[in-house]
Scaffold this motif. Structure first.
Motif, short mmCIF file in Angstrom:
data_model
loop_
_atom_site.label_atom_id
_atom_site.label_comp_id
_atom_site.label_asym_id
_atom_site.label_seq_id
_atom_site.Cartn_x
_atom_site.Cartn_y
_atom_site.Cartn_z
N UNK A 330 0.81 -1.20 0.00
CA UNK A 330 0.00 0.00 0.00
C UNK A 330 0.85 1.27 0.00
N UNK A 334 1.18 4.23 -3.19
CA UNK A 334 1.04 5.69 -3.08
C UNK A 334 2.22 6.42 -3.70
N UNK A 365 -12.07 -7.62 -1.96
CA UNK A 365 -10.99 -6.63 -1.82
C UNK A 365 -11.17 -5.43 -2.73
N UNK A 367 -13.11 -2.67 -2.51
CA UNK A 367 -13.05 -1.36 -1.87
C UNK A 367 -11.64 -1.05 -1.38
N UNK A 368 -10.96 -2.06 -0.94
CA UNK A 368 -9.58 -1.87 -0.50
C UNK A 368 -8.71 -1.35 -1.65
N UNK A 371 -9.16 2.40 -2.47
CA UNK A 371 -8.77 3.47 -1.54
C UNK A 371 -7.48 3.17 -0.79
N UNK A 372 -6.78 2.14 -1.20
CA UNK A 372 -5.55 1.78 -0.49
C UNK A 372 -4.52 2.89 -0.60
N UNK A 373 -3.86 3.14 0.46
CA UNK A 373 -2.80 4.14 0.64
C UNK A 373 -3.39 5.48 1.05
N UNK A 374 -2.61 6.17 1.84
CA UNK A 374 -3.03 7.47 2.38
C UNK A 374 -2.95 8.54 1.30
N UNK A 375 -3.80 9.54 1.46
CA UNK A 375 -3.79 10.64 0.51
C UNK A 375 -4.53 10.29 -0.77
N UNK A 376 -4.54 11.23 -1.69
CA UNK A 376 -5.37 11.10 -2.89
C UNK A 376 -4.50 11.13 -4.14
N UNK A 377 -4.67 10.13 -4.96
CA UNK A 377 -3.93 10.07 -6.22
C UNK A 377 -4.71 9.17 -7.16
N UNK C 327 -0.14 3.07 6.48
CA UNK C 327 -0.05 2.23 5.28
C UNK C 327 0.67 0.92 5.58
N UNK C 353 -0.46 12.52 -1.13
CA UNK C 353 -0.17 11.10 -0.94
C UNK C 353 1.33 10.88 -0.75
N UNK C 364 -7.41 13.71 4.16
CA UNK C 364 -7.47 12.95 2.91
C UNK C 364 -7.33 11.45 3.11
N UNK C 365 -7.45 10.98 4.35
CA UNK C 365 -7.24 9.55 4.58
C UNK C 365 -8.49 8.84 5.08
N UNK C 368 -9.43 5.74 3.09
CA UNK C 368 -8.41 4.71 3.33
C UNK C 368 -8.70 3.98 4.64
N UNK C 371 -11.55 1.37 4.51
CA UNK C 371 -11.46 0.14 3.73
C UNK C 371 -10.07 -0.49 3.74
#
Ligand SMILES: Cc1ncc(C[n+]2csc(CCOP(=O)(O)OP(=O)(O)O)c2C)c(N)n1
Ligand SMILES: Cc1ncc(C[n+]2csc(CCOP(=O)(O)OP(=O)(O)O)c2C)c(N)n1
Ligand code: SF4
Ligand code: SF4
Ligand SMILES: [Mg+2]
Ligand SMILES: [Mg+2]
Lengths: 637, 314, 637, 314
Positions: A330, A334, A365, A367-368, A371-377, C327, C353, C364-365, C368, C371
């Motif tokens: 994860x 990111x 898996x 949904x995982x 949205x996996x990993x912090x922040x938005x990309x 993460x 991210x 922004x998390x 995350x 999920x």
């Protein structure tokens, strides 16, 4: 017969894979369509496993169902597990040597299964031995039970070929192949071809197998007269691929230009990388046309990050894993998103959460991955509904990754991964390699790798001649760290806008496939390997007067929301049914999130076993009769 | 603008004044320059920490990765394009704590990468917590109480992991360090340079003052020969290196501890299995024709995967 | 004045934290409400940082705004950064020693910021030196610029106290404290108290500071006459806590019974664990009432997994981290969910991210956390809107975790974490410890840890006397592995149903707070630290005739969907505005996913800086005037 | 049902017939029984792999965790309740590959946990890929080509990480192994037992046949004394242990390699800082009164956090 279901059960390590492969190759050779699923415990030797196969003379099967026409048991445990999977008028092949075995003697059976089976035995009035069960099956359930003395058959073989007893044991699984071949009238040539294909390099073993299989088949034919004889195949194919999902994805990646595959062993993903290992030196006619690095790493963190590193140099790089491995990827994901790196992660879903059911399947898996990993990309999440789709998608995944400079997650499930199928060869006219704005060579050293003038900046790779910088920190156009708020605003949005761009570029019709004429009165929504089962269920239901359409979601990010909204809202809300292999109705939630449309009816399964045709048909009927909002399926051992 | 000759960018260096990291950047850029490397064929990879910022100050490709993961990224880069020179910069927390699995794995593979360890005994960028190289009982000014964990010995760990070039430098001895970096880059295989790097802000124990009178150069002893010239010497040279690595007190050695040029690099191991690999790196291989068709057409596919194809005979 | 905004700028490491602390303590001592935010680069020494503080005589401030009344610059860089943050009629305090400094001489300024500032300077007709800028501010913008020679002031001090030049430098930040104190008429007693509080153990330093601050304050008073004199405070408090978000959460956990805190250093979470380290030996009146293990681990994987291990023994266990760390915790989270382990993760969101903006904030998390990890299992995600809430929630998080045997994620953002505030003491009547069905001691060794008879099985801890098994594999009631499909069906659903149970147990009104009378005509939706800014903006807007309500979401899993739906649908869809510190409108997406309600209007910010009152007010007006659907905010350096 | 006296549950063991892991379970349960441990105060923690299933077969608390993470879980358990006896079982992939960061950290802390390494040179449960203890060039039947990575030496790694009890056992010498386990559990501090564990299904190199004539017991040499009795002996005993650990060929030693009882355990280090810790373990501390009020009431709060409280003087 045009359509036959076969089940072969035996303990893990006893060779049912080989039986299944020989049967499937022989059937394919004769032109039949085959689809076969393997169920097994997370165990190396000793636990119960089985092959569930469908053969068709009319088409390439897309779904599996119960009950089966033939059940061949290699041991007593299998008999107890599957006696109620046999159709009345079906055939049970078993070993008379285990007739006296009682269920409580079988220590490899888990207590939960044992006690349930014991109570079933009581219900049908069977005793606790194989013998008494067989008698009841024969007398009350109209099942033809074919008891063979496996040891006598093997004795003959060991005598004839001078094998030690233990050696002869290894041919036990061929007994059931022979018996099945006899019942369905599979011809000797095909069997012989299949055996050579498997054992060609060991002629003695091949010869013994041929003799054994032919012998048993003849005897069965003689005694039972090919009661389930398959019609001549009507399929119009000259050659087929016989592949698992892992295989075909592995091949797709190679065709798509894979040059770097990292992995850390994990079920059910490893088999793909094992295939790649065989093709490290890509040789055609003895000449190498490239080389693939297959890199077994110390963990999944290294797997994903080394693949990202590789992708920076311009190779098409990928890693394959399943849930626990992806959970460790994860953070790397990111970084790839932030640095606009084209990397492909092939994600084989198994039963979660946590270690879960490592050798069973799920679709839990989705949904995982979104949205996996912090922040938005931006990321792209792509799923495939069957073997052929998976092949094209494996190539498409690389194209999207490179064209839009985003990580792509190719979402597969264990069902598809481990199902073996006969499929036609892919069509090359559908295959294109699109490397987007990848710059492999340049004389210009000065590059703004993250040039904000376009959403997709030209990408000179490491080693191209350019000098570039990358960082997981927020960065400026050169790739150097900056915390300036306005650069942040713009650079963040530049990345984010890729989703809109992809959404505009790739036709919605390719991302969500509608199967229907427009005059159906109910809609089934699904994704991944449930596709075939849904399509078959609709076909069956049509025969009973139900008219349903199917909406298959292929791309979840960016989701083709407009098309999906349009289709969903063209049906009565009471007649839109979500079918998934999970408890949360994850695709439905993604739809709600993106469109505001809330699906009200659900057919769900989370036992780790595939959704079978007959239970899906039943489930759809129950929903349509408006008795239930949520049907939970649970068939399968 | 930045310049090739100095191998320095014009990015402002935001390390604390007096930080040992300046010396490392100076030594690196001098080494690159003297080796006459092409900055476009050089990749400086780093983790996260004060040390992690290094690539931004060097005029060559820079990949500033994740905390602890620099070696993993670097491995992918080197494997996919062996023509690139790959240098990793990481902190002691980065390489020996969170990232130690990759550190060990690199040694086991002997992949041709140079690792420069910024050994300041603290987590610099997160304000001076104890790093894995701080000794038990040590209390830097940034710690509320003495350190409770034993230290990792980077040289010993590298030896036991299989690194084939192992050295120690001192951040303030720029020219000496530069020479070590040059040797390490020239060496084919996994190399580690453990650089003693004073952190002026958080580490008041291992300061320039501390090191001043203690450091000595291994090469000053003419009998010191760290190079394995015959495979039988491995055990002996290793244990000598190990013994030297335990010296930490009144006298602290710097210089080359161990070199073993006789071990195949990972790239060589791959090339053995797969000769095309050494002819044209994967990163440069063609995967499609000009019209976008894959180089594996249907015919090639059938040949490659003939084991999976069944001809139907009805 | 009743309300003043102050800004203090200086380079990282130059002591503005101390200035801010002294000011805030002195103001608190005098009974004022203080809220203060710190902005800084991911850097140890040298980059620009600043404190943005609001002081109120009427209330405890909930939001920050621009422009500021006083801006005190410790260096030239600060002047260039913030000259346009000062209100007309405001005050600039600067060092005449840097008058000649030109912007291009400031190497620590990032090129993006520099070029933007340079163009601003051109626009207002200032030259590129501090001097010319100051002149323009004075002449064109009505700003009173107070130039002090910092070095002369320090020279006096060094002479008087016999300090070396370099030593005297360390008192530079007190000059600006003195100047500010002079402008706002802060009394000497409070300042002296604040200085003792900070330097009590070093009397000489305290004395110098007192002398310096009082001296400067008097001089300013003399020359400018307390132009911004604060009214006497009307707040009715006898004592206050002066705490950051990290502090108050750390305290909440301790009151809530924390006995095990693991962590791996990461901004902006570490400060919480540092507080815990100070309280390892929980001493009251010299007697220990317990002990907290604060365990700095080798990485975040060990942090979360060791906390889970600890929780199995019955301690209240927690770990704190931010995005990159979380993460790495994802796999462990799944194990905790699967094994029904009460563990609390305090999650401080920073700018993503990837490494992102490590010292800046975001929201922004959220998606995350909802999920994270493969497979499906219940978790609770709880967010806090301000310091006091965060205190109660830190306790509540443990109660929920133990009562429902689920992992709980307490979601905070860097803004809240790093903002220092004066707050009243929590009310003990609101605090209860509920350990649910935790069994610390039993004589019974035989336990079905995962007894399916109830959704929440009694939980004997390791060491209680019971013997129990745990595994990440699917397990039976004893905790042993089983792949039986029916056990799977039931055990999976047992876990999943906890979400329904929690949803039924905890009143929706506690999970989503509605601020309004019912007669408002627009609604703002938000969560986390935007709470105060939204409430203040509504109050301000009310003065202009707008009537808005606020819906604060506190718990995202399980989401109080019915209440939210009800509230949302009671407003015109054109007048529901989502305010978040992210680009994706994450809370809005969660609402859509759970209710089908799609919010149409957004005010978003992702520069890493907090949302300020004046820009939010403006944003809301722009939305309400129906000119825009999406307002992107970007104020702040 | 399962039984205390045998320390065995009635869960069917699903390892391959002949697997060395059976010997490890037999040795463990005998050791627990002879040590007369209370199964409710014993916790067997494991990772993922064939080895990971161990706790289910032992009648004591069992925590079957994640791949590579057993030591992390175990550390939390031991820290929170030092009265528990904590034994970790892990595979070589588990402990020395993906989990090596925790393996190293445990040594550095000398936390009182016993680690039993199931060393079968392969990833058993995922079908026989090379594990970190397989030597370069080895080709087990499960590998398509010879192993490309050098092996990690568990004994050497444990020594350099700070383990204070280090031994090697053989899965088929159950009684010998049992004694090692007893010693390891009795030892206060981090202990490692490297157990050579034949994997009959995938590893056809390191088989019972292979080991048969090669293994010898260190204790058979009366001059072998692995125990550090004075702190000055550390270096000497360590280097002797290291030299022994490199013996791998015609003769392979088993037995105790190194014991150092003189190093403080991590629990002792904590107790020094925080005396209450040693009096009542955190797991047993009261946090609330019977009525649910926290033991920290408003008065206690004010005293504890007085530094943060400001009395207002208007
Ligand atoms: C996964 C993760 N955890 C934590 C951090 C926070 N972090 C940033 S730098 C750092 C430590 C740096 O110490 P070291 O590796 O010794 O480098 P130095 O700063 O001393 O050069 C940490 C823990 C992070 N960036 N990522
Ligand atoms: C994160 C993660 N990656 C991969 C796996 C798959 N996996 C299960 S067992 C195993 C390897 C086991 O090898 P080892 O640790 O040596 O134990 P053994 O089976 O040999 O006892 C792997 C890779 C997993 N469970 N989790
Ligand atoms: S904190 Fe230490 S390591 Fe980091 S820049 Fe400053 S002196 Fe260097
Ligand atoms: S695969 Fe090997 S290690 Fe695993 S149970 Fe079988 S013999 Fe034992
Ligand atoms: Mg460091
Ligand atoms: Mg192993």
């Amino acid at each position: 017969m045009n359509d036959i279901h076969v089940l072969i059960g035996g303990s893990q390590g006893s060779g049912i894979d080989t039986s299944s492969l020989i049967l499937a190759s022989a059937l394919s050779r004769s032109g039949y369509g085959v689809l076969s699923n393997r169920e097994y415990y997370s165990n190396i030797v000793g636990r119960h496993s089985y092959i569930h196969m469908r053969v068709s003379a009319l088409e390439i099967p897309r779904s599996l169902s119960y009950p089966v026409d033939i059940f061949a048991a290699l041991d007593a445990e299998s008999v107890f597990f599957h006696f109620d999977d046999i159709s009345s008028r079906g055939y049970l092949i078993y070993d008379t040597g285990v007739s006296k075995t009682r269920i409580r003697m079988i220590s490899s059976m888990e207590p939960e299964s044992r006690s349930r089976i014991e109570s079933k035995l009581r219900t049908i009035g069977a005793g606790d031995s194989v013998e008494s069960l067989v008698n009841v099956l024969e007398s009350k359930f109209n099942i033809t039970t074919i008891g063979l003395s496996y040891s006598s058959i093997l004795d003959v073989i060991s005598e004839k070929y001078g094998l030690a007893k233990a050696e002869a044991q290894r041919f036990k699984n061929s007994i059931v192949v022979g018996a099945i071949a006899g019942l369905i009238g599979l011809n000797y040539e095909s069997l012989s071809y299949a055996i050579d294909r498997r054992f060609g390099k060991r002629p003695k073993i091949a010869a013994i197998n041929k003799a054994l299989i032919a012998g048993v088949a003849d005897e069965i034919k003689e005694n039972y007269g090919e009661p389930l004889k398959l019609e001549k195949s009507k399929l119009n194919l000259e050659e087929v691929l016989l592949v698992s999902g892992n295989d075909i994805i592995g091949m797709g990646k190679i065709v798509g230009g894979l040059r770097y595959q990292s992995y850390y062993p994990i079920t059910p993903a490893t088999d793909e990388s094992v295939l790649h290992e065989t093709y490290e030196a890509l040789k055609v006619d003895g000449e190498s046309i490239g080389s693939i690095i297959v890199f077994q790493t110390e963990d999944e963190i290294a797997a994903v990050n080394s693949a990202i590193g590789a992708a920076l140099t311009g190779v098409r790089a990928s890693t394959s894993t399943s849930g626990p491995g992806f959970s460790l990827m994860v953070e790397g994901l990111g970084w790839a998103g932030k640095n606009e790196v084209p990397v492909v992660i092939t994600y084989y879903q198994r039963g979660g959460p946590s270690t879960g059911l490592p050798t069973r399947g799920s679709q839990s898996d989705l949904l995982f991955t979104l949205f996996a990993s912090h922040g938005e990309f931006p990321r792209v999440v792509l799923s495939s509904g069957d073997h052929l789709e998976a092949f094209y998608d494996a190539i498409q995944a690389f194209n999207i990754a490179e064209k839009y400079q985003v990580p792509v997650i190719h979402l597969i499930d264990k069902f598809l991964a481990n199902m073996t199928a006969t499929i036609p060869l892919p069509e090359w006219s559908k295959i294109r390699i699109d490397r987007g704005n990848t710059i492999l060579k340049t004389d210009n050293t000065v590059w703004r790798r993250f040039d904000k003038n376009s959403i997709i900046s030209p990408r000179p790779v490491l080693g191209s001649g350019a000098i570039t910088w990358y960082t997981g920190d927020e960065h400026n156009e050169l790739g150097h760290i900056t915390e300036d708020p306005i650069n942040r605003l713009e650079m963040y949005e530049k990345r984010w806008k890729k989703l809109q761009l992809i959404d505009a570029d790739i036709p919605e019709e390719e991302r969500a496939i509608y199967y229907g004429d427009g005059d159906e009165d109910f809609l089934v929504v699904g994704w991944g390997s449930v596709k075939g089962t849904i399509l078959d269920s609709l076909r069956e239901l049509e025969k009973e007067g139900y008219r349903g359409a199917f909406l298959q979601i292929k791309m979840f990010q960016p989701l083709p929301s407009r098309l999906i909204s349009k289709i969903l809202s063209s049906f009565s809300p009471e007649r839109v049914i979500d079918v998934e292999n999970n408890i949360g109705g994850q695709a439905a939630r993604v739809i709600a999130m993106n469109t505001g449309y809330t699906i009200r009816k659900y057919i769900l399964k989370w036992t780790g076993r595939p959704i079978y045709l007959m239970e899906l048909i039943d489930g759809i009927k129950r929903i349509l009769s408006e008795r239930e909002d949520r049907v939970v399926l649970s068939y399968g051992k | 603008m930045a310049s090739k000759s100095t191998f320095r960018t014009d990015v402002w260096i935001d390390w604390c004044p007096g930080c040992g990291d300046y010396g490392i950047v100076a030594a690196m850029s001098k080494a690159f320059s003297e080796l006459n490397l092409d900055p476009s064929k050089l990749v400086v990879v780093s983790g996260i920490g004060c040390s992690g910022k290094t690539p931004h100050f060097i005029y060559a490709n820079g990949v500033h990765t994740l905390h602890g993961r620099a070696i993993a990224f670097a491995s992918g880069i080197k494997l996919a394009n062996p023509e690139l020179t790959v240098v990793v910069n990481g902190g002691d927390g980065d390489l020996l704590g969170i990232g130690v699995a990759h550190f060990v794995a690199l040694g086991r593979r002997n992949l041709d990468i140079t690792v420069i360890l910024h050994n300041n005994q603290v987590y610099g960028l997160t304000k001076g917590q104890a790093s894995p190289t701080l000794r038990r009982g040590d209390k830097t000014k940034s710690l509320p109480a003495p350190n409770m964990q034993d230290a990792v010995n980077p040289i010993a760990l590298a030896l036991s992991s299989g690194y084939t070039f192992i050295a120690r430098g001192y951040a303030l001895w720029v020219d000496h360090l530069k020479e070590l970096i040059k040797q390490a880059i020239r060496h084919k295989g996994a190399s580690l340079i453990d650089v003693l790097q004073p952190c002026v802000t958080y580490n008041d124990l291992y300061t320039t003052d501390y090191y001043k009178d203690k450091l000595y150069k291994l090469e000053d002893d003419p009998s010191w020969d760290p190079v394995v010239s015959r495979i039988e010497e491995v055990e002996d040279k290793m244990s000598k290196a190990l013994a030297k690595s335990l010296e930490w007190g009144d006298r602290i050695p710097v210089g080359v501890f161990y070199v073993n040029p006789l071990i195949e690099t990972y790239n060589e191991r791959i090339a053995k299995r797969n000769p095309t690999y050494s002819i044209i790196p994967p990163a440069k291989q063609l995967i499609a024709k000009n019209n976008g068709e894959p180089i594996i057409g249907v015919e090639e596919f059938k040949k490659l995967f003939s084991d999976y194809i069944i001809k139907i005979v009805k």
